[in-house]
Write a protein that holds these residues in place. Structure first.
Motif, PDB file in Angstrom:
ATOM      1  N   LYS A  93      50.266  35.854  46.272  1.00  0.00           N
ATOM      2  CA  LYS A  93      49.941  35.371  44.931  1.00  0.00           C
ATOM      3  C   LYS A  93      51.167  35.421  44.023  1.00  0.00           C
ATOM      4  N   ARG A 127      48.561  25.243  37.811  1.00  0.00           N
ATOM      5  CA  ARG A 127      47.847  26.230  38.636  1.00  0.00           C
ATOM      6  C   ARG A 127      46.702  25.584  39.415  1.00  0.00           C
ATOM      7  N   GLU A 185      52.664  32.281  41.875  1.00  0.00           N
ATOM      8  CA  GLU A 185      52.945  32.309  40.439  1.00  0.00           C
ATOM      9  C   GLU A 185      54.424  32.058  40.146  1.00  0.00           C
ATOM     10  N   TYR A 239      46.507  26.255  43.424  1.00  0.00           N
ATOM     11  CA  TYR A 239      45.426  27.009  44.065  1.00  0.00           C
ATOM     12  C   TYR A 239      44.387  26.139  44.770  1.00  0.00           C
ATOM     13  N   VAL A 271      54.716  28.367  40.264  1.00  0.00           N
ATOM     14  CA  VAL A 271      54.156  27.804  39.025  1.00  0.00           C
ATOM     15  C   VAL A 271      55.180  27.912  37.903  1.00  0.00           C
ATOM     16  N   ASN A 272      55.810  29.076  37.802  1.00  0.00           N
ATOM     17  CA  ASN A 272      56.830  29.273  36.769  1.00  0.00           C
ATOM     18  C   ASN A 272      58.003  28.324  36.947  1.00  0.00           C
TER      19      ASN A 272
END
Length: 555
Positions: free
Chosen positions: A138, A162, A142, A166, A145-146
């Motif tokens: 995870k 996101r 993330e 996901y 995503v950043n």
């Protein structure tokens, strides 16, 4: 502030608030007649109308400027309607989002109609990507995503990024499975093609990378196979039937679509649960491009029939188009190997002049080539020592033998490429190479010599390229990949929420209206489409089509 208003302010995120404040909508910029008001008119599809027609025609408006590329649809009387059919879901556009949306809706119990402007399902590209969540940490997800937020100048909606992260692995696997059941030759290449993710995170990131190829086989073939699966499942496709306008009830809810077939007759397609717009971008609408993204003025278009019809329909239904300065996608994976596109070899423009630090990625190179002379064209120059020089560089260097597949001068069958677009050359002298590229030999040789001098010192006094990327051009044969940056897509669109439901100028959902694909806003925000995740564009289209079809079917 009242409790109600306080709660509303908390619910509106910064991305949405910015689009509501600065985007193009009927509420923020009231429409009015373009003629007889003293307002400035942006020429567009209504620009050839007669004075009497223009006087009665209403256009979108921003300040005192009438946007003639978005005329208000004229009412179509019931007497002009040749037929009316009712479905649970109506999808406008049969492409990389529309076909997945239709099949997903059908698999979730909805009756579905798909309206397509063209005679066939249309899509392009080869690769669509998603995250294999079961194999990802995870923290790694993330971190990606950043990175994607940073790639998009931190102007994207994090919730939409996101949503892809996901859900994309599930969606891309589903598309591959269903397309292959329809006869496609799609494969999952896994994480191997994802060179751009290296260094983003120390945590595990694994991908589902769908591939419909090699060229000339593409995602278009994959989506046509997916449509066969959808037809077998009961989805109704109506080709050569472009949507003309949305139908709304007295509350503003979208309840259907009026379309026109080849014989000129109008037909109503009523939607009990919702209409999904997936009609593509507007790259072939010059006036619309000049307004929203004038940087594209001198670039060639790769696609056809992308005229922004869906944007106009969404706008007049109350939707909000993202502010001017839209994200564009320009690249050339055909002139030479795609895996060599970001290798920082010497680069010169059409005049033979070095013009940039070659560590600028191909996806951004167009920003240095917007003028009428270059029009997105540039040349990667390297010598016979390139295999050794490029070790540790991004991508993969093709061997001299492999490069022949991209050389129009080398006879023989060309595999996995478009023969009309290959553009790689070799020559024994710099002067000969310049002639093949159409450059002035003296200018070209002068720039190569200057570059070689800088390589010798290890200091790029002209553009500041890192010493480890300074590869001199000394030993024949000399090579060039002549890349031609054309517009593949425009990837900004209409304001939507997490369920891809269109929002109005108050930030409230427009009943019955959903938007996916390159019509949907919020996913991109930078000047250019990022190539960090290879196949992100198709991966996003597959994922949001899959999710939205399922969501609308369950309403």
């Amino acid at each position: 502030m009242s409790k109600e208003n306080s709660q509303k302010s908390k619910e509106i995120d910064q991305y949405t608030a910015n689009v509501l404040q600065h985007g193009i909508s009927r509420r923020s910029f009231l429409t009015r007649a373009a003629m007889g008001t003293g307002g400035l008119a942006f020429a567009g599809i209504a620009g050839t109308a007669s004075a009497s027609e223009a006087a009665s025609q209403e256009y979108a408006q921003i300040g005192n400027a009438s946007l003639e590329f978005m005329p208000k649809p004229k009412p179509i009387a019931d007497s002009e309607i040749a037929s009316t059919q009712t479905f649970d879901v109506v999808v406008v556009g049969a492409g990389a989002s529309g076909v997945p949306a239709a099949l997903s809706a059908r698999e979730n119990g909805a009756s579905v109609a798909v309206l397509q402007k063209q005679a066939i399902v249309v899509s392009q590209g080869n690769t669509g990507s998603g995250l294999d969540l079961k194999k990802c940490d995870k923290a790694g997800v993330e971190a990606l995503v950043n990175r994607l937020m940073a790639d998009n100048a931190h102007r994207s909606h994090p919730e939409l990024i996101r949503s892809w992260a996901y859900n994309s692995g599930e969606a891309v696997k589903w598309v591959l499975d269903r397309a292959n059941k329809g006869g496609a030759k799609g494969v999952n290449q896994g994480t191997k093609p994802q060179h751009g993710i290296h260094g983003i995170t120390e945590h595990s990131l694994e991908f589902v990378t769908s591939y419909f190829g090699p060229k000339p086989y593409t995602a278009g073939d994959g989506m046509r196979a997916l449509a066969k699966t959808a037809e077998k499942a009961g989805v109704n496709f109506f080709f050569n039937t472009p949507a003309q306008q949305l139908i709304q009830d007295e509350t503003g809810k979208v309840i259907g679509v009026i379309a026109q077939n080849r014989d000129g007759k109008y037909h109503k397609f009523m939607a009990k649960k919702g209409v999904i717009l997936s009609a593509g971008d507007y790259q072939n609408n010059k006036a619309m491009c000049d307004f929203f993204i004038p940087d594209l003025k001198n670039f060639e278009r790769k696609q056809m029939d992308r005229t922004g019809d869906g944007f106009a329909m969404a706008y007049w239904a109350g939707g909000v188009i993202e502010p001017a300065g839209h994200t564009k996608m320009l690249h050339d994976f055909d002139a030479g190997p795609a895996a060599m596109c970001d290798m920082p070899f010497l680069v010169v423009n059409g005049k033979g002049e070095r013009f940039v630090n070659e560590q600028v990625e191909m996806s951004l190179m167009n920003n240095y080539l917007r003028d009428e002379v270059n029009q997105g064209r540039y040349n990667q120059i390297f010598d016979s020592n390139y295999m050794e020089q490029s070790k540790g560089w991004p991508g993969r260097a093709y061997t001299p033998e492999e490069l022949k597949n991209y050389m129009p001068e080398v006879k023989g069958e060309k595999k996995g490429v478009y023969p009309s677009q290959i553009n790689t050359f070799a020559a024994d002298t710099l002067e000969e190479l310049a002639e093949k590229l159409g450059c002035d030999p003296k200018t070209f040789v002068k720039n190569v010599k200057r570059y070689n001098e800088l390589c010798k010192t290890g200091k790029d006094d002209d553009f500041g390229k890192a010493p480890s990327k300074m590869a001199p051009v000394l030993k024949p044969p000399f090579y060039c990949i002549h890349r031609r940056m054309r517009i593949s897509a425009i990837t900004s669109g209409v304001l939507v929420d997490a369920n891809h439901q269109a929002l109005d100028a108050d930030g409230k959902p427009i009943g019955g209206l959903f938007i996916v694909g390159n019509m949907g806003g919020g996913f991109y925000g930078g000047v250019d489409y990022p190539l960090t995740v290879f196949g992100l564009s198709l991966g996003r289209c597959y994922t949001f089509g899959y999710l939205t079809g399922r969501h609308v079917a369950k309403l």
